[in-house]
Enzyme design. Structure first.
Site, PDB file in Angstrom:
ATOM      1  N   LYS B 160       0.823  -1.206   0.000  1.00 53.71           N
ATOM      2  CA  LYS B 160       0.000   0.000   0.000  1.00 53.71           C
ATOM      3  C   LYS B 160       0.863   1.263   0.000  1.00 53.71           C
ATOM      4  CE  LYS B 160      -2.580  -0.615   3.616  1.00 53.71           C
ATOM      5  NZ  LYS B 160      -2.092  -1.893   4.136  1.00 53.71           N
ATOM      6  N   THR B 162       3.940   1.687  -1.173  1.00 50.94           N
ATOM      7  CA  THR B 162       4.571   1.965  -2.471  1.00 50.94           C
ATOM      8  C   THR B 162       3.528   2.434  -3.482  1.00 50.94           C
ATOM      9  OG1 THR B 162       4.388  -0.342  -3.189  1.00 50.94           O
ATOM     10  CG2 THR B 162       6.460   0.299  -2.166  1.00 50.94           C
ATOM     11  N   ARG B 184       1.959   7.752   7.151  1.00 50.03           N
ATOM     12  CA  ARG B 184       2.140   7.697   8.593  1.00 50.03           C
ATOM     13  C   ARG B 184       3.625   7.627   8.925  1.00 50.03           C
ATOM     14  NH1 ARG B 184      -0.866   2.407   9.582  1.00 50.03           N
ATOM     15  NH2 ARG B 184      -0.163   2.154   7.437  1.00 50.03           N
ATOM     16  N   LYS B 195      10.111  -5.918  10.711  1.00 52.22           N
ATOM     17  CA  LYS B 195       9.492  -5.435   9.501  1.00 52.22           C
ATOM     18  C   LYS B 195      10.424  -4.650   8.594  1.00 52.22           C
ATOM     19  CE  LYS B 195       5.415  -2.771   8.110  1.00 52.22           C
ATOM     20  NZ  LYS B 195       6.096  -1.636   7.507  1.00 52.22           N
ATOM     21  N   ALA B 413      -2.757   0.309  14.316  1.00 52.99           N
ATOM     22  CA  ALA B 413      -3.883   0.006  13.427  1.00 52.99           C
ATOM     23  C   ALA B 413      -4.893  -0.976  14.021  1.00 52.99           C
ATOM     24  CB  ALA B 413      -3.382  -0.504  12.089  1.00 52.99           C
ATOM     25  N   PHE B 444      -3.446  -1.843   7.413  1.00 49.06           N
ATOM     26  CA  PHE B 444      -4.089  -3.163   7.370  1.00 49.06           C
ATOM     27  C   PHE B 444      -4.968  -3.343   6.114  1.00 49.06           C
ATOM     28  CE2 PHE B 444      -3.951  -4.237  12.215  1.00 49.06           C
ATOM     29  CZ  PHE B 444      -2.591  -4.170  12.167  1.00 49.06           C
ATOM     30  N   PHE B 529       4.559  -8.252  -9.139  1.00 49.93           N
ATOM     31  CA  PHE B 529       5.852  -8.803  -8.735  1.00 49.93           C
ATOM     32  C   PHE B 529       6.526  -9.417  -9.961  1.00 49.93           C
ATOM     33  CE2 PHE B 529       5.269  -9.668  -3.922  1.00 49.93           C
ATOM     34  CZ  PHE B 529       4.617  -8.459  -3.768  1.00 49.93           C
ATOM     35  N   TRP B 558       7.288   0.001  -8.422  1.00 45.36           N
ATOM     36  CA  TRP B 558       8.473  -0.440  -7.685  1.00 45.36           C
ATOM     37  C   TRP B 558       9.697  -0.462  -8.602  1.00 45.36           C
ATOM     38  CZ3 TRP B 558      11.858  -4.706  -7.680  1.00 45.36           C
ATOM     39  CH2 TRP B 558      12.654  -4.832  -6.525  1.00 45.36           C
TER      40      TRP B 558
END
Lengths: 705, 705
Positions: B160, B162, B184, B195, B413, B444, B529, B558
């Site tokens: 989300k 990116t 955020r 992460k 979240a 989320f 991807f 990306w």
């Protein structure tokens, strides 16, 4: 790396100070000519065209290079200063702070000789200064180094910060001598607790004081975060080792990622320490794997504590790890106030990023079950979380003359050394130049702050002080002479009592003698209160001079700003020209107990020390681990020369009890605990924040003082 | 207050937008002329001479005023952008970040129409933006508001951030539409845990990413400090009340200072709340004193927890107050991760300082022994520690087009609403102007983040979304279709499996339906991807369109930056022109359980809810205390539409268990706990920081990703 550019002057050797060239620049001699070799990517170089020697550069390039060099030359500052018209009665600190618009930080930076890319502005009134400055000015001789210390204070403090600020104002704005004040960043614990702000006061304060007393650029928060990351890593590791096999641990610590398996830098360092010189994870024997994966930390031997920047007494003693997910690994622990973190002590003592990184990795966080020290190096790279913090903050201006101040670090003054940062002092000493002055402050009374300044900070930094300013107040001297105790909300005694003052001067005399032990001239500054009489002030000054002070003068900076400190500035300038025979009090090679005894006897006036069994066992352990040669950082009350806060004046005939001994190996000192020392203050029934409020329209904060 | 200045134009009414005038400015009509009335102290006004109407001003003053007004007018940005030449294979995030020099923040600020005194630069790449902007642009119509949400994700996330970044890049740099991305601020807990960073990735990231992932301007630290000050104040107060008489407490709470005794603003507010309208401390009766001094907090009823911004599992359950100085007041407590603090939720939901202050004072921190809620108002003014934080941060530039991003707040979240800040969105909507776009992200999956965005954030802010972008990946859809679980270090399945994808699209279809419940058009963005096949992507897009999405497109941000998102940008622009029938899912007046049931049934697809006795008791209590009309913030796993993380696809036929219910009264929501929710993550055996290191020479940080 871009092409280097050579600028040759055809006008013969240029008259410039090599120290003013930027890092990487090299001065070359091409026959009878001089040139400057630098890197073009730097934005502060004069605009010029690349060419190759020996082809001469165009004339305009030569001219602009010469002009640039002349501009970079060191010279007395020409600070734009405002006239001060102090009001009487003196308004509140916050009113004074708000009545003055701070000078734009870019302007102040330019005025004191900083290049544009050496600062990183934070808002309009603050800027971080890059450490590359030290390299650029390395040939520049240091200025004079003045320490502001104090007599044994009352709980209200005797005004060292205001004298530091007032003296720098007087030197810069009135005597026209380049000078810097270096202050510690105040902890928000006391600011929100009982003490209030620490930006100086009256007409001798750092503005904007709200920012000074609140987050500034968040250095203390970053230290808190770094400290607590280490703590979390320790406990998580204990849990993981307790619940996993060697093989599982190794598999997780050195995982196969996209078919590749390799050691991280932290792990390579650990292998080196263990004497394993393999680089291929598959090549380790089961024994090597075992010693690699198991730090084998003894939970009861963990000495690293978590910290918060709040006076939170309920965290003084806690039990952690009680959730079922922690599988019975509960243990007793505590939180300290953030500024008591060893990370803070290191930030204040380091001289650069490389040294800081090494100190962080040396920090001992506990011991293994076999008694070996466990260091932070094996756990986490703290420096990542602190690195941006290593730059001292050129905060703002002293009211109202717009003179510069560095604010950087603020280590606890009992379990740490309580002095402003080595880096800030070093940067300032270069910026003021040979004729300039740097005024720095040591926490607590001279018996603690000054002793640590000399024996710990100066030993680490290699800097040598020229003058000690010893701050005294008639209020404190009366207390030492047998007068009533001074407490919060109590007012100054409005009556003259020369006998009390004369008797109390015993403490002043003793503190002068302590400074003289180190061979540094002392100037006594009497911080004058409204209620003091002329006879009292004269008496203190006379006794001070009779006791060996180079001079003793009354200071009125609080009510008059820099002008009220001009006499002190003159006395300091004169004392700085005296011969200086600086020496340390003890040799590092002395046994730990001998070093403690030397401080106790020569500084505190104790008959001897009384070392508890527990303390002796720790000392033996530190000797064994090879930490015996570190300097000593006494954790003692600042309210008396002795270990008992109620013993005023000059106590004699006592044994100094050494209850326990601890060590900050990364910061580089052993700290004996004398009596009980709280590392976490509490909140009073009515804390300062009862009076703080935010006006949502003006965005102004009320109630800070 | 300085003299007001009136500038009249002799050229008739000026064509300008009143919204562009600064706060306090008044447009006046002097006969057939127009003028501007403002305050001269503002630095952004055109230079002009004071004069008094009706005397006309000199011609040059009129001219400069007209020029200034024209300059202030809203217009499409002319961003200086760099050309992107993406490398293949795509380098690491940190290499991409370092290969680009961020645009100077002052330049970026000017380009997007900010005035010099509306920003406060922090270094060269970040600036805080002042809230006065909202007032200046209040007449300016808002831009289009785009929410980026996602399908039910794998534990690795589906991109989300990116997509948010890539979409804003494409809109601004390729379609030449003013646009802002609002992100955020990431918590350092996960960054140092498992992460890694949260700055986007590849050629769609926020630079400089080291700063983004580390302290930025210290907002989270300030929130931590504010939160913990409240906690310390609570426990200290319990102790003081337990150990002092009414008289002693009153004497300390309202002391006589310099002969004066008065109430602080906090105390005056408390008196008002108690219905005591006396202002003279001496006038209170013993009963009034008793009710004034005793908050009578029930230690077992304290709901306020301490926080740290570190994954520190050993603080999940602790016992505090075990030192003898706390006199037996030990109690069980816990630390949460900093972003779970209600202070953070408030920062993200507030629309200004006044509202923030009111929300802080409404925060319920526990209950009294008689069951009354105790609010933060009675203890401490939190806003002082947070106030500087209320300004959103214009961070930096999206690589490489140099387009603007706001980073502000980052609430948890699950127990909070997990959306970027209302203030940042509002500022951005004004800055982009009517034709522009603001792209904001919800944490989320759409069932949680988007639902809270609509029902909580939009309800609070009054803002209405124009488009939802729903991010999906073939990887996650395969998992939902029954494929293998996705874990860290596992690679994408390199084989095509159209059946798995088709089956998994059930989740996508359900999430589209959820968005349609709210009446907002949905565009599906397939984050492509390397391992995805064309057939798989086409299949997803077809199913998405068949399921009611306005459009569905493949995104290559990306690997290609903004150019890879141009098709998505076009689809979003088109969808934004569709009619919009936004509606809330439930009415606030509904009973709490009804609101929970509505979400469970309509959004999660549950048959019903199963409310525990404990939860029901809390609900009854909240109703009694008058908190029944707040919106609901579900704390549920994000890994499934249900409460069980392993139930992929679209689970049906389940009862949603409501284990407990809590409330964030200041933030303004009730949060039911569905299953077990940890508010403190742990560290894995090999945390991210094993790979982080600082190079002391280059000052660069290695190992962030």
């Amino acid at each position: 790396q871009q092409t280097d550019v050579v600028v040759l002057t055809s006008e013969g050797p240029l008259e410039f100070l090599p120290g003013w060239l930027r890092p990487g620049a090299v001065v070359i001699d091409c026959g009878q000519h001089w040139g400057i070799l630098g890197n073009r990517s730097s934005s502060s170089w004069p605009p010029c065209t690349p060419f190759h020697p020996p082809t001469p550069p165009p004339q305009n390039v030569v001219r602009s290079a010469c002009r640039w060099l002349r501009q970079q030359r060191y010279r007395p500052w020409r600070l734009r200063s405002l006239t001060l018209q102090p009001l009487s009665p003196v308004p509140s600190d916050i009113e004074i702070s708000r009545s003055q618009s701070p000078k734009a930080i870019e302007l102040l930076a330019r005025e004191v000789g900083l290049l544009p890319d050496e600062i990183e502005a934070h808002g309009k009134t603050k800027a971080k200064v890059r450490l590359s400055l030290l390299d650029r000015l390395k040939e520049q001789p240091d200025g004079k180094y003045v320490l502001v210390a104090g007599i044994t204070p009352t709980p209200l403090g005797e005004g060292k910060s205001t004298v530091t600020v007032g003296l720098a104002q007087a030197l810069t704005a009135h005597l026209k001598l380049n000078s810097f004040a270096c202050l510690r960043q105040p902890s928000q614990g006391p600011t929100f607790g009982v003490k209030g702000g620490a930006a100086g006061g009256g007409y001798a304060q750092v503005i904007p004081m709200e920012e000074f007393n609140l987050h500034l650029t968040g250095d203390i928060h970053a230290i808190t975060a770094a400290n607590n990351l280490v703590a979390a890593a320790i406990d998580a590791r204990v849990l993981h080792e307790a619940t996993q096999s060697d093989k599982a641990l190794y598999g997780r610590l050195v995982p196969t990622v996209n078919g590749l398996r390799k050691f991280s830098p932290i792990q390579t360092a650990r292998l080196r320490k263990l004497g394993i010189d393999k680089t291929e994870p598959g090549a380790l024997t089961p024994e090597e794997i075992r010693s690699f994966v198991r730090l084998d930390i003894d939970p009861s031997g963990i000495t690293w504590q978590r910290v918060v920047d709040t006076n939170d007494r309920f965290l003084r003693k806690i039990t952690i790890g009680q959730a079922s997910t922690e599988k019975g690994q509960a243990r007793q622990a505590q939180f300290d106030i953030a500024v008591a973190s060893e990370v803070m002590a290191i930030l204040a003592l380091t001289d650069g990023l490389r040294d800081m990184k090494e100190r962080f990795s040396r920090m001992v966080v506990g011991s293994s079950r076999t008694g070996r020290p466990v260091t932070a190096q094996d756990l986490v790279s703290v420096c990542v979380r602190v690195c941006a913090r290593a730059f001292p903050l050129l905060v703002s201006n002293l009211y109202p003359q717009g003179t510069p101040v560095f604010v950087h670090a603020g280590p606890f003054a009992n379990i740490a050394h309580g002095n402003s940062s080595v880096l800030a002092d070093k940067l300032a000493l270069k910026l003021v130049g040979e004729e300039g002055f740097v005024v720095t402050e040591a926490g607590f009374g001279a018996d603690i702050g000054m002793e640590k300044f000399f024996n710990i900070k100066c030993r680490t930094s290699g800097l040598r002080p020229n003058v000690v300013v010893l701050v005294a107040t008639v209020r404190a001297l009366k207390m030492h002479g047998g007068g009533p105790k001074v407490a919060f909300f109590s007012r100054c005694s409005p009556w003259q009592n020369l006998q009390l003052v004369a008797d109390g001067c015993s403490n002043l005399r003793k503190q002068i003698e302590i400074a003289q032990l180190f061979g540094v001239p002392v100037v006594v500054a009497v911080n004058v209160f409204r209620t003091d009489t002329e006879a009292e002030i004269d008496l203190v000054c006379r006794i001070a001079r009779d006791s060996g002070a180079s001079d003793a003068v009354a200071c009125y900076h609080w009510s008059r700003g820099g002008r009220g400190c001009v006499e002190l500035a003159r006395a300091v300038r004169k004392a700085a020209q005296q011969p200086n025979h600086f020496r340390f009090l003890y040799d590092l090679q002395m046994p730990i107990v001998e070093k403690i005894r030397t401080i106790a006897q020569k500084v505190y006036g104790a008959d001897d020390v009384e070392v508890s069994q527990e303390a002796q066992a720790k000392i033996d352990n530190y000797n064994e681990q090879g930490f015996g040669n570190l300097p000593i950082c006494m954790a003692k009350t600042h309210l008396s020369l002795s270990h008992l806060p109620d013993w005023k004046g000059v106590p004699t005939g006592f044994l100094l009890p050494i209850r326990d001994v601890r060590a900050s190996i990364g910061a580089g000192f052993i700290y004996p605990l004398v009596g009980t020392m709280s590392t976490m203050p509490g909140l009073p029934t009515r804390p300062c924040f009862y009076d703080m409020d935010l006006d949502p329209d003006t965005e102004q904060i009320a109630g800070l003082f």
